[in-house]
Design a protein around this motif. Structure first.
Motif, PDB file in Angstrom:
ATOM      1  N   THR A 381      -2.036   8.593   6.746  1.00 51.64           N
ATOM      2  CA  THR A 381      -1.198   7.847   7.421  1.00 51.64           C
ATOM      3  C   THR A 381      -0.470   7.280   6.485  1.00 51.64           C
ATOM      4  OG1 THR A 381      -2.869   7.173   9.085  1.00 51.64           O
ATOM      5  CG2 THR A 381      -1.010   5.572   8.837  1.00 51.64           C
ATOM      6  N   LEU A 382       1.123   7.255   6.854  1.00 47.77           N
ATOM      7  CA  LEU A 382       1.919   6.825   5.756  1.00 47.77           C
ATOM      8  C   LEU A 382       2.684   5.547   6.336  1.00 47.77           C
ATOM      9  CD1 LEU A 382       3.876   7.032   3.242  1.00 47.77           C
ATOM     10  CD2 LEU A 382       5.469   8.379   4.933  1.00 47.77           C
ATOM     11  N   TYR A 383       2.413   4.442   5.540  1.00 48.24           N
ATOM     12  CA  TYR A 383       2.948   3.160   5.964  1.00 48.24           C
ATOM     13  C   TYR A 383       4.217   3.016   5.055  1.00 48.24           C
ATOM     14  CZ  TYR A 383      -1.238   1.910   8.521  1.00 48.24           C
ATOM     15  OH  TYR A 383      -2.299   1.878   9.189  1.00 48.24           O
ATOM     16  N   THR A 384       5.398   2.546   5.578  1.00 49.98           N
ATOM     17  CA  THR A 384       6.522   2.154   4.930  1.00 49.98           C
ATOM     18  C   THR A 384       6.960   0.929   5.496  1.00 49.98           C
ATOM     19  OG1 THR A 384       7.608   4.321   5.113  1.00 49.98           O
ATOM     20  CG2 THR A 384       9.005   2.748   4.526  1.00 49.98           C
ATOM     21  N   ILE A 385       6.879  -0.043   4.589  1.00 49.32           N
ATOM     22  CA  ILE A 385       7.254  -1.576   4.728  1.00 49.32           C
ATOM     23  C   ILE A 385       8.614  -2.255   4.227  1.00 49.32           C
ATOM     24  CG2 ILE A 385       6.590  -3.928   4.713  1.00 49.32           C
ATOM     25  CD1 ILE A 385       4.073  -1.082   3.902  1.00 49.32           C
ATOM     26  N   ARG A 386       9.566  -2.115   5.085  1.00 50.29           N
ATOM     27  CA  ARG A 386      10.734  -2.653   4.520  1.00 50.29           C
ATOM     28  C   ARG A 386      10.950  -4.251   4.111  1.00 50.29           C
ATOM     29  NH1 ARG A 386      14.870  -0.210   2.289  1.00 50.29           N
ATOM     30  NH2 ARG A 386      16.506  -1.134   3.657  1.00 50.29           N
ATOM     31  N   HIS A 387      11.338  -4.886   3.296  1.00 49.38           N
ATOM     32  CA  HIS A 387      11.548  -6.192   3.115  1.00 49.38           C
ATOM     33  C   HIS A 387      10.085  -6.829   3.169  1.00 49.38           C
ATOM     34  CE1 HIS A 387      15.548  -5.334   3.898  1.00 49.38           C
ATOM     35  NE2 HIS A 387      15.208  -4.851   5.064  1.00 49.38           N
ATOM     36  N   ALA A 388       9.110  -6.261   2.483  1.00 51.30           N
ATOM     37  CA  ALA A 388       7.634  -6.697   2.424  1.00 51.30           C
ATOM     38  C   ALA A 388       7.589  -7.868   1.628  1.00 51.30           C
ATOM     39  CB  ALA A 388       6.930  -5.511   2.359  1.00 51.30           C
ATOM     40  N   ASN A 389       6.438  -8.599   1.960  1.00 50.86           N
ATOM     41  CA  ASN A 389       6.109  -9.799   0.995  1.00 50.86           C
ATOM     42  C   ASN A 389       4.666  -9.383   0.580  1.00 50.86           C
ATOM     43  OD1 ASN A 389       3.960 -11.140   2.360  1.00 50.86           O
ATOM     44  ND2 ASN A 389       5.799 -11.886   3.787  1.00 50.86           N
ATOM     45  N   PRO A 390       4.302  -9.849  -0.813  1.00 54.44           N
ATOM     46  CA  PRO A 390       2.850  -9.432  -1.040  1.00 54.44           C
ATOM     47  C   PRO A 390       1.890  -9.658  -0.432  1.00 54.44           C
ATOM     48  CG  PRO A 390       4.218 -10.351  -2.894  1.00 54.44           C
ATOM     49  CD  PRO A 390       5.153 -10.634  -1.785  1.00 54.44           C
ATOM     50  N   GLU A 391       1.653 -10.687   0.275  1.00 52.69           N
ATOM     51  CA  GLU A 391       0.646 -11.153   1.092  1.00 52.69           C
ATOM     52  C   GLU A 391       0.476 -10.208   2.181  1.00 52.69           C
ATOM     53  OE1 GLU A 391       1.846 -15.134   2.288  1.00 52.69           O
ATOM     54  OE2 GLU A 391       1.244 -15.998   0.233  1.00 52.69           O
ATOM     55  N   GLU A 392       1.675  -9.741   2.963  1.00 48.74           N
ATOM     56  CA  GLU A 392       1.576  -8.673   4.115  1.00 48.74           C
ATOM     57  C   GLU A 392       0.990  -7.392   3.462  1.00 48.74           C
ATOM     58  OE1 GLU A 392       4.852 -10.039   6.961  1.00 48.74           O
ATOM     59  OE2 GLU A 392       5.516  -9.215   5.045  1.00 48.74           O
ATOM     60  N   ILE A 393       1.471  -7.274   2.211  1.00 46.19           N
ATOM     61  CA  ILE A 393       0.799  -5.670   1.666  1.00 46.19           C
ATOM     62  C   ILE A 393      -0.616  -5.951   1.395  1.00 46.19           C
ATOM     63  CG2 ILE A 393       0.879  -4.082  -0.264  1.00 46.19           C
ATOM     64  CD1 ILE A 393       3.277  -4.272   1.495  1.00 46.19           C
ATOM     65  N   LEU A 394      -1.217  -6.758   0.919  1.00 44.41           N
ATOM     66  CA  LEU A 394      -2.572  -7.388   0.832  1.00 44.41           C
ATOM     67  C   LEU A 394      -3.186  -7.160   2.030  1.00 44.41           C
ATOM     68  CD1 LEU A 394      -2.529 -10.014  -1.758  1.00 44.41           C
ATOM     69  CD2 LEU A 394      -3.375  -7.620  -2.366  1.00 44.41           C
ATOM     70  N   LYS A 395      -2.730  -7.621   2.994  1.00 39.64           N
ATOM     71  CA  LYS A 395      -3.550  -8.020   4.431  1.00 39.64           C
ATOM     72  C   LYS A 395      -3.568  -6.218   5.125  1.00 39.64           C
ATOM     73  CE  LYS A 395      -3.307  -9.999   8.792  1.00 39.64           C
ATOM     74  NZ  LYS A 395      -2.372 -10.959   9.545  1.00 39.64           N
ATOM     75  N   LEU A 396      -2.459  -5.623   4.895  1.00 35.56           N
ATOM     76  CA  LEU A 396      -2.417  -4.346   5.421  1.00 35.56           C
ATOM     77  C   LEU A 396      -3.618  -3.419   4.601  1.00 35.56           C
ATOM     78  CD1 LEU A 396      -1.071  -2.476   7.145  1.00 35.56           C
ATOM     79  CD2 LEU A 396       0.573  -1.845   5.417  1.00 35.56           C
ATOM     80  N   VAL A 397      -3.568  -3.608   3.446  1.00 36.48           N
ATOM     81  CA  VAL A 397      -4.187  -2.539   2.466  1.00 36.48           C
ATOM     82  C   VAL A 397      -6.013  -2.934   2.729  1.00 36.48           C
ATOM     83  CG1 VAL A 397      -5.180  -2.157   0.279  1.00 36.48           C
ATOM     84  CG2 VAL A 397      -2.698  -2.334   0.686  1.00 36.48           C
ATOM     85  N   ASN A 398      -6.250  -4.284   2.541  1.00 30.97           N
ATOM     86  CA  ASN A 398      -7.549  -4.740   3.182  1.00 30.97           C
ATOM     87  C   ASN A 398      -8.648  -4.010   2.868  1.00 30.97           C
ATOM     88  OD1 ASN A 398      -9.285  -6.725   4.306  1.00 30.97           O
ATOM     89  ND2 ASN A 398      -8.927  -6.031   6.354  1.00 30.97           N
ATOM     90  N   ASN A 399      -8.942  -3.530   1.673  1.00 28.52           N
ATOM     91  CA  ASN A 399     -10.139  -2.523   1.094  1.00 28.52           C
ATOM     92  C   ASN A 399      -9.968  -1.073   1.847  1.00 28.52           C
ATOM     93  OD1 ASN A 399     -11.415  -4.539  -0.278  1.00 28.52           O
ATOM     94  ND2 ASN A 399     -12.147  -5.526   1.738  1.00 28.52           N
ATOM     95  N   ARG A 400      -8.941  -0.593   2.203  1.00 36.58           N
ATOM     96  CA  ARG A 400      -8.723   0.573   2.725  1.00 36.58           C
ATOM     97  C   ARG A 400      -8.426   1.724   1.542  1.00 36.58           C
ATOM     98  NH1 ARG A 400      -4.175  -0.456   7.346  1.00 36.58           N
ATOM     99  NH2 ARG A 400      -4.774   1.287   8.412  1.00 36.58           N
TER     100      ARG A 400
END
Length: 418
Positions: A381-400
């Motif tokens: 799965t490819l996720y693209t995040i525009r105008h992301a903040n670091p907290e949202e990236i950490l939450k999305l990754v979440n040990n994946r």
């Protein structure tokens, strides 16, 4: 004049066709081109006909019969009288389809695909044109293949803008309501049907809007507008009230499904605003794509593409991956019609995330193995995040399991093995 586009979900049944009429009455527009897709999931059904034609001939007639039955139910609910001329017209399209499949000599899948699948749009617009006339909405039916002319690159044809503009201007009366098809077109030299790429109906609306200098183009959908994330995969997405042309092109490039990648460019050239609105609430503002602020509200936007393939290459002798190596890889990606979603390289390796939409991965891998060490992961799965903040990236990754992470100004991309 304005251009309205209705997708398959908006005209999937009797209620959808009736709602299209309600939208017209609510908006009060009378100088209008209405672009319509095939009904519901009918494009998938026509694709099944193509598949059966090449792989399972005994099922061709049954698959076509089920398509007619689907439309027949809708016609009976809308018109009731089986002697109404709409029935004969739809049967003529089915007969033309059968005749093509019986006499066709071409083994080119893309060519056959375009000649078959176009029937969905022709049937849907015929039903809608007759229904609107029955309900007192005067309209003209137009076969858009007489106007949008292309090269012979079947399934993803390139528009001849000069010829197309002349034909659209001469064929469409901007002072009346015209009903026409999305997605389909015709090869300019031999007049054989072509298509503009899957989900190309939005592009059709943009082409017409550009050629006629429309006041606006509106895409009617079952969502309130463009959201900052797909509600099927993210909780509580937000409505974006305004998106700049540039930002919308970025969204489309990265795979946002609500806007077709080719749709924005012709509209931007003439600064024609694009609206994305809900056909359930036609008076709501929806989303406007146009001049002005980049994004309103300024929030992170998430684009997700499933079923991608990540390929990692290195040279057989561990030499540097230089321009000549990478150039050769891109030639092969083009040859096998792989859409490149992300690239990343180091001194001795090159990784690319691709969309294998034409199912030619095995051919590509076989060719790549001749000159490179090849590793690959399917169904990533490819996720693209525009105008992301670091907290949202950490939450999305979440040990994946993150296979690739790439970050540039304003955009973060993650390839994740689910």
């Amino acid at each position: 004049m304005k251009v309205f586009k209705f997708g398959g979900a908006s005209v999937k049944d009797k209620a959808g066709v009736q709602n299209l009429l309600a939208v017209l009455k609510t908006t009060g527009e009378t100088e209008l081109v209405i672009v319509v897709s095939a009904m519901g999931k009918m494009t998938n059904s026509f694709e099944a006909v193509v598949s059966n034609y090449f792989n399972n001939q005994s099922e061709v007639k049954a698959s076509i019969a089920s398509i007619y039955d689907f439309h027949h139910v809708i016609m009976m609910e809308l018109f009731a009288n089986p002697s109404h001329p709409v029935f004969a017209k739809v049967i003529s399209y089915i007969n033309n389809l059968n005749q093509f499949l019986e006499t066709n000599k071409s083994k080119q899948h893309a060519f056959v695909y375009d000649q078959v699948v176009c029937t969905g749009e022709l049937i849907s617009t015929t039903i809608i044109s007759f229904y609107l006339s029955e309900q007192g909405v005067k309209n003209r039916f137009l076969d858009i293949r007489n106007c949008i002319k292309t090269d012979a690159n079947y399934r993803d044809a390139n528009v001849d803008w000069e010829v197309t503009q002349k034909k659209i201007v001469s064929e469409i009366n901007t002072k009346e309501i015209t009903i026409t098809q999305g997605f389909i077109s015709a090869e300019k030299d031999h007049n054989l049907t072509t298509t503009l790429g899957r989900e190309g109906s939005d592009y059709t609306a943009a082409i017409i809007g550009y050629c006629l200098n429309a006041d606006s183009v509106t895409i009617w959908k079952d969502v309130p507008g463009v959201l900052n994330a797909d509600p099927r995969h993210f909780k509580s997405p937000q409505l974006l009230h305004h998106i700049s042309y540039r930002e919308a092109i970025e969204f489309a490039f990265y795979g946002a499904s609500v806007i077709h990648p080719k749709t924005i460019q012709p509209l931007q050239r003439k600064e024609i605003p694009l609206y994305v609105k809900s056909f359930y609430s036609p008076l709501d503002a929806g989303t406007c794509v146009g001049k002005g602020v980049t994004l309103d509200p300024m929030v992170s936007c998430f684009i997700l593409k499933k079923n991608q393939v990540l390929i990692s290459l290195s040279s057989l002798d561990f030499s540097f991956m230089m321009e000549n190596h990478i150039g050769e890889v891109f030639k092969l990606l083009h040859l096998y019609k792989m859409k490149v979603e992300l690239i990343q390289n180091s001194a001795i390796s090159f990784s690319v995330c691709i969309d294998n939409k034409y199912n030619r991965l095995d051919e590509l891998l076989s060719k790549l193995r001749e000159k490179f060490r090849v590793k690959w992961n399917e169904n990533v799965t490819l996720y693209t995040i525009r105008h992301a903040n670091p907290e949202e990236i950490l939450k999305l990754v979440n040990n994946r399991n993150v296979l690739v992470k790439q970050e540039s100004r304003g955009t973060v991309q993650l390839v994740i093995k689910e």
